[in-house]
Design an enzyme around this catalytic site. Structure first.
Site, PDB file in Angstrom:
ATOM      1  N   ASP A 225       1.028  -1.426   0.309  1.00 38.88           N
ATOM      2  CA  ASP A 225       0.130   0.287  -0.297  1.00 38.88           C
ATOM      3  C   ASP A 225       0.450   1.208  -0.001  1.00 38.88           C
ATOM      4  O   ASP A 225       1.892   1.613   1.066  1.00 38.88           O
ATOM      5  CB  ASP A 225      -0.675  -0.344   1.032  1.00 38.88           C
ATOM      6  CG  ASP A 225      -1.564   1.298   1.777  1.00 38.88           C
ATOM      7  OD1 ASP A 225      -1.968   2.388   0.501  1.00 38.88           O
ATOM      8  OD2 ASP A 225      -2.180   1.340   2.597  1.00 38.88           O
TER       9      ASP A 225
ATOM     10  N   HIS B  47      -3.619   4.524   7.067  1.00 42.57           N
ATOM     11  CA  HIS B  47      -2.554   4.167   5.789  1.00 42.57           C
ATOM     12  C   HIS B  47      -1.941   4.718   6.529  1.00 42.57           C
ATOM     13  O   HIS B  47      -1.549   5.594   7.255  1.00 42.57           O
ATOM     14  CB  HIS B  47      -2.944   4.696   4.717  1.00 42.57           C
ATOM     15  CG  HIS B  47      -4.195   4.185   3.651  1.00 42.57           C
ATOM     16  ND1 HIS B  47      -4.522   3.007   2.473  1.00 42.57           N
ATOM     17  CD2 HIS B  47      -5.233   5.242   3.519  1.00 42.57           C
ATOM     18  CE1 HIS B  47      -5.205   2.736   2.354  1.00 42.57           C
ATOM     19  NE2 HIS B  47      -6.265   3.771   2.615  1.00 42.57           N
TER      20      HIS B  47
END
Ligand code: ZN
Ligand code: ZN
Length: 569
Positions: free
Chosen positions: A204, A377
């Site tokens: 990611d 994130h």
């Protein structure tokens, strides 16, 4: 087990692992990836992307499925990392394309189920619930689920053992060391696999630009405590409907500050219900009220958790902000918190919503004023930690725009400097066919990629949703309503102009039909409030709903794609 550093010499020379990102690389959203070994393909995630406000008439965007359709018979499974829309929103469009199971954790699958229902897809026994540390075997692949922390519960990374070596896909993650539900990131397992040898890491890249650590979900507690303390009226918090951890923090504070909690908006109500049913959200008994009960309580005793943080015209907060919500009205002393980041492209709609709220005398608190939002994130240091635990031979940054992927690649090289053999980065974009074999890895070719625009028709309050795609567009055509309005008064300027393409009606009827459609537009604008008329987003949505209803009724159920184009003069 195959040692990825020493390719298996028993494999035939042609044996190749093919990995194709179909979405989410070089753009945000619609994450999807295909892994193929000989005649078996597995899919990882099936996400959607939300359109820019100027992509009129489009509700959702999914990846082009040509690659999947061409492999119909060899696609054996779909594996889901977590329940965000950019990972599961496309499941109803992908499931009909193959026959196999869909694997996901309990919460992920619980969020998939209502989507399938909306699309009238009976999954039978295809939804297979898995738990972290569990493995499933699909032909030559063995998939292990590894718990990660993110902004919602029950998220996993995937460790996929392939004949070419071990592939790790992080899914979305941050490293939250004080998770709200006590479910920790399984860094131990990641480290173990790293020690065994990992062929490739797909990771990611969303927050690679941010230095340091993102911070845990609990970071917002102090900011919200201040808001609870200083608000004397109703408290309205807008967040994403999947932000279960945020909801838990708010519910806990509401209990502490003796406020009742109402979930306002269809999607947030539904998700809160699912999360409570599965034990991911705990609301003390007697604390939750329906939105219709809000008016029975004093303003200072109520907390509304709602959607619409992006100013989306069909969501609750923008409706509330112009007094167009049946049960929630704003007044002085109330406070509205935008507990989400502004997704690029939505700034204008958010600013308009904020103006409406301010006109009602309510306070607005945004993440730039108080820490009322934290990202899900990982920032640069978290990304580095994962790379150094996994120590892959090949690194493929995913989930981000090209510049973020490139930055993630640079970071990975720095982390792995001095590694033997040297880390090789594959900077891939959607559709790139990445091959792993005994000679190494490379981007070999390009698969067909692109975007498919989906228009989900909303009809009235029941929200009956009808899937529309390009085939429907071809069958039912398109109607464009060109409407000029005054920037200041929102009043109609001249006559609305209705244009149709591929929308077949008898020539004799067409004139009358379009004249009546123009009357619908005139009526719709005439009955709207001033604020609604001068808010392009809200007005466009209203016209769209009304015109759709009109054409459906007048053309025995046909559903042309309706695009109102509002010009402010
Ligand atoms: Zn996510
Ligand atoms: Zn995501």
């Amino acid at each position: 087990m195959t040692n990825p550093l020493m390719p298996d010499v028993s494999a035939p020379a042609s044996a190749t692992l093919e990995v194709v990102p179909l979405g989410g690389l070089g753009e945000f959203g619609m994450n999807m990836m295909a892994l193929t070994w000989e005649d078996t393909t597995i899919l990882v995630d099936a996400g959607v992307m939300f359109p820019d406000p100027d992509q009129l008439g489009v509700d959702l965007i999914i990846p082009d499925m040509t690659y999947v359709e061409a492999r119909r018979d060899q696609v054996k499974a779909l594996i889901l990392t977590h329940g965000h829309e950019d990972h599961i929103g496309g499941v109803p469009h992908v499931m009909p394309l193959f026959d196999g199971p869909v694997y996901g954790t309990a919460f992920t699958l619980a969020l998939v189920e209502p989507k399938l229902e909306e699309h009238e897809i009976d999954p039978g026994d295809r939804l297979k619930r898995v738990q972290p540390r569990e493995t499933v075997t699909i032909g030559p692949f063995t998939v292990e689920f590894i718990r990660v922390t993110h902004s919602m519960p029950d998220c996993v990374a995937l460790a996929i053992t392939t004949p070419a070596g071990l592939v790790i896909h992080t899914g979305d993650f941050k490293i939250d060391q004080t998770p709200i539900d006590g479910q920790h990131f399984d860094l131990h397992r990641l480290a173990e696999l790293g020690a065994q040898g990992v062929l490739a890491l797909f990771a990611d890249s969303t927050n690679v630009d941010r230095p340091g650590f993102t911070g845990p979900e609990t970071d917002v507690i102090d900011g919200f405590e201040e808001v609870f303390t200083s608000t004397h009226g109703k408290l309205v918090v807008a967040t994403f409907s999947s932000s279960i951890y945020r909801m838990q923090i708010l519910v806990d504070l509401a209990a502490q500050f003796e406020r009742k909690v109402a979930f306002v908006g269809r999607s947030i109500e539904k998700n809160a219900e699912i999360a409570q049913r599965l034990g991911f959200l705990r609301v003390p008994s007697g604390m939750q009220i329906r939105d219709s009960e809000i008016q029975n309580y004093a303003a200072q005793d109520v907390l509304c958790i709602t959607t619409g943080s992006q100013g989306e015209p069909q969501a609750a907060l923008p409706r509330i902000s112009i007094d167009d919500h049946r049960h929630v009205k704003l007044s002085e002393d109330d406070a509205v918190v935008l507990s989400a980041r502004a997704i690029p492209g939505n700034e204008k709609a958010i600013a308009r919503t904020m103006s409406h709220i301010t006109r009602r005398g309510a306070d607005i608190i945004t993440p730039s004023m108080k820490r009322v939002h934290v990202s899900g994130h990982g920032s640069a240091e978290e990304l580095k930690l994962v790379i150094s635990l996994v120590r892959p031979r090949f690194f493929v940054p995913v989930h981000g725009e090209y510049r973020q992927l490139a930055q993630h690649a640079r970071i990975a090289k720095r982390v792995m400097a001095g590694a033997e053999p040297r880390l090789q980065v594959l900077l891939a974009e959607d559709g790139d066919i990445i091959q792993f074999d005994r000679n190494g890895a490379r981007i070999a070719d390009k698969a067909p990629t692109g975007r498919v625009l989906i228009d989900v028709t909303r009809v009235g309050e029941v929200g009956e949703e009808v899937l529309r795609d390009r085939r429907h567009l071809a069958a039912d055509g398109i109607v464009i309503a060109m409407v000029a309005i005054s920037r200041h008064t929102g009043a109609l300027v001249g006559e609305p102009e209705i244009v149709a393409r591929g929308f077949v009606v008898d020539a004799g009827e067409a004139d009358a039909l379009f004249k009546d459609a123009a009357l619908v537009v005139i009526d719709c604008i005439g009955t709207a409030s001033l604020e609604e008329r001068t808010d392009q987003g809200l007005m466009t949505e209203k016209l769209r709903v009304e015109l759709r209803r009109f054409f459906k009724k007048r053309t025995s159920g046909r559903r042309p794609l309706v695009l109102p184009v509002l010009m402010e003069i």
